[in-house]
Design an enzyme around this catalytic site. Structure first.
Site: not given
Ligand code: 5GP
Length: 128
Positions: A94, A102, A107
């Protein structure tokens, strides 16, 4: 090359500095793979480059060949370690507001261990 400003206080920067614990799946010189804190499937691993890149484009344009190679290898290592090769898996990145990113450190989500369902609903151009 204009890169999005990198926030050193983002949660993955803290994980890389060891300030927040993580469940590591695999690691190499330039990439870290760890379990998502809110998994969407039996396997939900996040693979990140160790360098400071916000989006995929930033990483693609400004990362080195060694960083790119290490990142791709780490993704394949996760797929193999989690036994996803045969049944399949989904890779998701994303980016930015429209991509609903987010955490502002690029990632790749590696999701598998179940049928993860259809990708996106079909776009209706009459909807916003
Ligand atoms: P995005 O929406 O940015 O593609 O995904 C961010 C991801 O990071 C989400 O799936 C969320 O669950 C994960 N995430 C957020 N904070 C943490 C954290 O402190 N530790 C881990 N292992 N994952 C996290």
């Amino acid at each position: 090359m204009i890169m999005a400003a990198y926030d050193d206080q983002n949660i993955f920067a803290k994980i890389l500095r060891g300030e927040i614990p993580n469940s590591t799946v695999t690691e190499n010189e330039h990439a870290l793979a760890f379990r998502d804190i809110a998994p969407a499937a039996p396997t939900h691993v996040l693979v990140i480059p160790k360098g400071k890149y916000v989006t995929f484009r930033d990483f693609a344009r400004d990362g080195s060949k060694e960083e790119h190679s290490a990142f791709i290898s780490a993704v394949a290592d996760v797929v193999e370690a989690e036994g996803l090769s045969e049944d399949g898996y989904r890779l998701i990145v994303n980016n930015g507001p429209n991509g609903r990113q987010e955490v502002p450190h690029i990632h790749m989500h590696v999701v598998g261990g179940r049928d993860v369902g259809p990708m996106l609903k079909r776009w209706n151009k009459d909807e916003s």
